[in-house]
Design an enzyme around this catalytic site. Structure first.
Site, PDB file in Angstrom:
ATOM      1  N   GLY A 191       0.808  -1.229   0.000  1.00 36.81           N
ATOM      2  CA  GLY A 191       0.000   0.000   0.000  1.00 36.81           C
ATOM      3  C   GLY A 191       0.834   1.267   0.000  1.00 36.81           C
ATOM      4  O   GLY A 191       0.571   2.195   0.765  1.00 36.81           O
ATOM      5  N   LEU A 192       1.804   1.318  -0.898  1.00 35.87           N
ATOM      6  CA  LEU A 192       2.770   2.426  -0.839  1.00 35.87           C
ATOM      7  C   LEU A 192       2.417   3.608  -1.745  1.00 35.87           C
ATOM      8  O   LEU A 192       3.124   4.612  -1.721  1.00 35.87           O
ATOM      9  CB  LEU A 192       4.162   1.902  -1.242  1.00 35.87           C
ATOM     10  N   SER A 193       1.343   3.496  -2.531  1.00 35.92           N
ATOM     11  CA  SER A 193       1.075   4.532  -3.538  1.00 35.92           C
ATOM     12  C   SER A 193      -0.288   5.184  -3.328  1.00 35.92           C
ATOM     13  O   SER A 193      -1.288   4.732  -3.889  1.00 35.92           O
ATOM     14  CB  SER A 193       1.108   3.909  -4.937  1.00 35.92           C
ATOM     15  N   ALA A 219      -6.149   0.365  -6.505  1.00 33.50           N
ATOM     16  CA  ALA A 219      -5.964  -1.094  -6.395  1.00 33.50           C
ATOM     17  C   ALA A 219      -4.892  -1.406  -5.349  1.00 33.50           C
ATOM     18  O   ALA A 219      -5.079  -2.299  -4.508  1.00 33.50           O
ATOM     19  CB  ALA A 219      -5.564  -1.674  -7.744  1.00 33.50           C
ATOM     20  N   HIS A 239      -1.686   7.789 -13.376  1.00 34.69           N
ATOM     21  CA  HIS A 239      -0.918   8.013 -14.605  1.00 34.69           C
ATOM     22  C   HIS A 239      -1.905   8.151 -15.757  1.00 34.69           C
ATOM     23  O   HIS A 239      -2.961   7.511 -15.751  1.00 34.69           O
ATOM     24  CB  HIS A 239       0.001   6.819 -14.940  1.00 34.69           C
ATOM     25  N   CYS A 290       1.456  -1.077 -18.096  1.00 36.29           N
ATOM     26  CA  CYS A 290       2.414  -0.599 -17.077  1.00 36.29           C
ATOM     27  C   CYS A 290       3.688  -1.432 -17.084  1.00 36.29           C
ATOM     28  O   CYS A 290       4.756  -0.955 -16.713  1.00 36.29           O
ATOM     29  CB  CYS A 290       1.824  -0.711 -15.677  1.00 36.29           C
ATOM     30  N   ASP A 301      -1.731   6.728 -18.517  1.00 39.21           N
ATOM     31  CA  ASP A 301      -1.947   5.456 -19.225  1.00 39.21           C
ATOM     32  C   ASP A 301      -3.016   4.581 -18.574  1.00 39.21           C
ATOM     33  O   ASP A 301      -3.313   3.489 -19.043  1.00 39.21           O
ATOM     34  CB  ASP A 301      -0.627   4.689 -19.438  1.00 39.21           C
ATOM     35  N   HIS A 356       9.130   4.903  -2.397  1.00 36.93           N
ATOM     36  CA  HIS A 356       9.657   3.608  -2.870  1.00 36.93           C
ATOM     37  C   HIS A 356      10.082   3.678  -4.332  1.00 36.93           C
ATOM     38  O   HIS A 356      11.017   3.012  -4.750  1.00 36.93           O
ATOM     39  CB  HIS A 356       8.636   2.480  -2.639  1.00 36.93           C
ATOM     40  N   ASN A 363       7.120   3.146 -16.381  1.00 39.61           N
ATOM     41  CA  ASN A 363       7.639   4.251 -15.575  1.00 39.61           C
ATOM     42  C   ASN A 363       9.164   4.295 -15.550  1.00 39.61           C
ATOM     43  O   ASN A 363       9.749   5.084 -14.809  1.00 39.61           O
ATOM     44  CB  ASN A 363       7.127   4.159 -14.131  1.00 39.61           C
ATOM     45  N   GLU A 389       7.168  10.711 -14.294  1.00 38.68           N
ATOM     46  CA  GLU A 389       6.766   9.300 -14.194  1.00 38.68           C
ATOM     47  C   GLU A 389       7.005   8.540 -15.499  1.00 38.68           C
ATOM     48  O   GLU A 389       6.473   7.456 -15.711  1.00 38.68           O
ATOM     49  CB  GLU A 389       5.308   9.200 -13.754  1.00 38.68           C
TER      50      GLU A 389
HETATM   51  O1  SUG Z   1       3.463   3.611  -9.185  1.00 41.58           O
HETATM   52  N1  SUG Z   1       2.198   0.634  -7.858  1.00 41.58           N
HETATM   53  C1  SUG Z   1       2.666   1.373  -9.000  1.00 41.58           C
HETATM   54  C2  SUG Z   1       1.893   0.979 -10.234  1.00 41.58           C
HETATM   55  C3  SUG Z   1       2.480   1.593 -11.464  1.00 41.58           C
HETATM   56  C4  SUG Z   1       1.613   1.421 -12.658  1.00 41.58           C
HETATM   57  N2  SUG Z   1       2.234   1.980 -13.782  1.00 41.58           N
HETATM   58  C5  SUG Z   1       1.591   2.612 -14.807  1.00 41.58           C
HETATM   59  N3  SUG Z   1       0.340   2.990 -14.706  1.00 41.58           N
HETATM   60  N4  SUG Z   1       2.269   2.898 -15.844  1.00 41.58           N
HETATM   61  C6  SUG Z   1       2.571   2.879  -8.755  1.00 41.58           C
HETATM   62  O2  SUG Z   1       1.574   3.312  -8.158  1.00 41.58           O
HETATM   63  C7  SUG Z   1       2.298  -0.122  -5.548  1.00 41.58           C
HETATM   64  C8  SUG Z   1       3.349  -0.787  -4.679  1.00 41.58           C
HETATM   65  C9  SUG Z   1       2.895  -1.057  -3.291  1.00 41.58           C
HETATM   66  O3  SUG Z   1       1.991  -0.383  -2.813  1.00 41.58           O
HETATM   67  O4  SUG Z   1       3.510  -1.927  -2.656  1.00 41.58           O
HETATM   68  C10 SUG Z   1       2.901   0.636  -6.698  1.00 41.58           C
HETATM   69  O5  SUG Z   1       3.953   1.203  -6.574  1.00 41.58           O
END
Ligand code: SUG
Length: 444
Positions: A21-23, A28, A246, A366, A248, A138, A111, A175
């Protein structure tokens, strides 16, 4: 006219793939935070997607995962002792930093960088700017190793210019190709480079979620690559508020076709007009899906637009490669069916299972970085990083030996994971012929 192909370089999913849950703003990833992941299934799903694209006739490359946990980063925070002690102390005293240091996020190669093909660049080389990914802790750890990986794949400086990331500061938050779409008549012909930004670096941002790309970052990339046909467009604030972290997530393009959700851009008519004006020698086709046909929330959960839109050898219409989640969403599936049924530019829809990545907000698009290459440029890439049937089999066997079946977030604190991960990466270094000292642990 120079002929060129669109190759894909996918991020090989690393052994620490997890749901931490880092973003913020990535719905999702937030929804699945704390659940156990399956790293082995994840890497195999990614490899199968790569093989599918290679089998369809597109050149496919593998970008190696990064060293995780990132012990040098944690040492920089003042944690000392053995590597195991560093990890243990960080999890106790600074768990947020520890979680960031364990993320397998380099898997999302869209990315990794923004790419300008030689047909569009001022000096006739292919230009790459690794994304600084400044918005999320991260992800900010990725760009130096990403540069190294791109240099391994594109080693000839006479043909390829691999830049440093933009200066890693909030004003230049970048990004990568997730916010870039290239339209053209043929891959080898000059194109339109659509660069989508979320906020202006010098204006206050008050949205509920971060806007990860600044206008100034997009401008700097176009300038340093000498990119012709650059069109800058603002991502819609409503899209970001709804979970579009993003561009995309709501937009994909290939050749002359831009396929997007009605809420993708702040000014849709202005964006279309600017693309038309920049398009040299072709008439762009816009395939826009209305909010009534597909509400933004369904677009995001189904990832219809986070599909790969590809032109396959010998086929006149484009193919859309969607995640299985698109098929499982009745509205998104109906839109996909209608596209194929109409006489439009998209003639076929296929589905791939990348569920492990999807649960962190990463769909088929992605996981790949698109790189348009002429025949000579393709011949100058590192052949050991190209996915063949044989490399696919060897990587699948490698993953079977090294990757865990399941990984709960608490398992990231297990010091055994350091050795497992390094053992896997050491072997991978040989498999992909990455050379000595590719990873930090190989340099100490
Ligand atoms: O940056 N998820 C990525 C997903 C990146 C998707 N890339 C594109 N749409 N091009 C992000 O949000 C979640 C990792 C975590 O929560 O452990 C994460 O970094």
């Amino acid at each position: 006219m120079t002929s060129a192909v669109e190759a894909n370089a996918d991020g090989l999913i690393g052994p620490t793939h997890s749901y931490a849950g880092l973003s913020p703003g990535n719905l999702a990833a937030s929804l699945n935070a704390g659940q156990a992941s399956n790293p082995r299934a994840a890497v195999l799903q990614g490899l199968d997607k790569m093989k599918r694209l290679a089998d369809l006739g597109l050149p496919q490359f593998v970008l190696p995962p990064h060293e995780r946990p990132d012990i040098p980063f944690l040492r920089g925070l003042g944690f000392g002792g053995s590597d195991a002690a560093v990890l243990e102390r960080t999890w106790k005293e600074a768990p947020t930093f520890a979680a960031a240091a364990c993320s397998a996020s380099p898997m999302w190669a869209a990315n990794a960088a923004t790419v300008t093909p030689s047909a569009d660049s001022a000096d006739g080389r292919v230009h790459f700017t690794p994304a600084n990914l400044h918005t999320n802790l991260h992800r900010s750890l990725e760009h130096a190793q990403t540069k190294r990986a791109l240099e391994a794949l594109f080693p000839d400086p006479g043909r390829f210019a691999v830049h440093d990331a933009l200066w890693p500061v909030a004003h230049l938050a970048d990004e990568g190709a997730a916010n870039h779409v290239r339209l053209c008549a043929g891959h080898g012909e000059p194109g339109v480079n659509l660069l989508v930004w979320g906020r202006d670096a010098f204006e206050a941002w008050d949205g509920p979620w971060p806007a990860r790309q600044t206008r100034q970052a997009s401008e700097a990339i176009a300038r340093r690559h000498g990119a012709s046909g650059a069109v800058l467009a603002q991502q819609s604030r409503a899209a970001i508020a709804g979970g579009t972290f993003h561009n995309d997530v709501v937009c994909v393009g290939a050749l002359d076709t831009l396929f997007h959700h009605a809420l993708a851009f702040e000014d849709t008519a202005g964006t279309h007009a600017a693309i038309r004006t920049a398009a040299n020698g072709f008439e762009p086709i816009f395939v826009e899906v209305s909010e009534a046909d597909l509400p933004l929330a369904d677009a995001i959960s189904s990832y219809l637009f986070n599909s790969m839109l590809v032109s396959l050898p010998g086929e006149s219409r484009l193919t859309l490669i969607c995640p299985t989640e698109t098929r499982d969403n009745a509205r998104a599936h109906a839109v996909a069916q209608r596209l194929v049924g109409s006489n439009g530019p998209i003639g076929r829809v296929e589905y791939v299972d990348v569920r492990q990545s999807m649960r962190n907000g990463g769909g088929p698009a992605c996981l790949r970085l698109r790189v348009v290459l002429t025949g000579d440029e393709l011949a100058a890439t590192n052949p050991a990083m190209r996915l063949t049937e044989d490399l696919h089999a060897r990587l699948a066997a490698w993953a079977g030996r090294w990757y865990r079946e399941t990984l709960a977030p608490a398992d990231l604190a297990d010091p055994a994971l350091i050795d497992e991960s390094r053992g896997a990466l050491d072997e991978l270094t040989a498999l992909l012929e990455l050379g000595g000292g590719f990873y930090p642990f190989q340099r100490t």
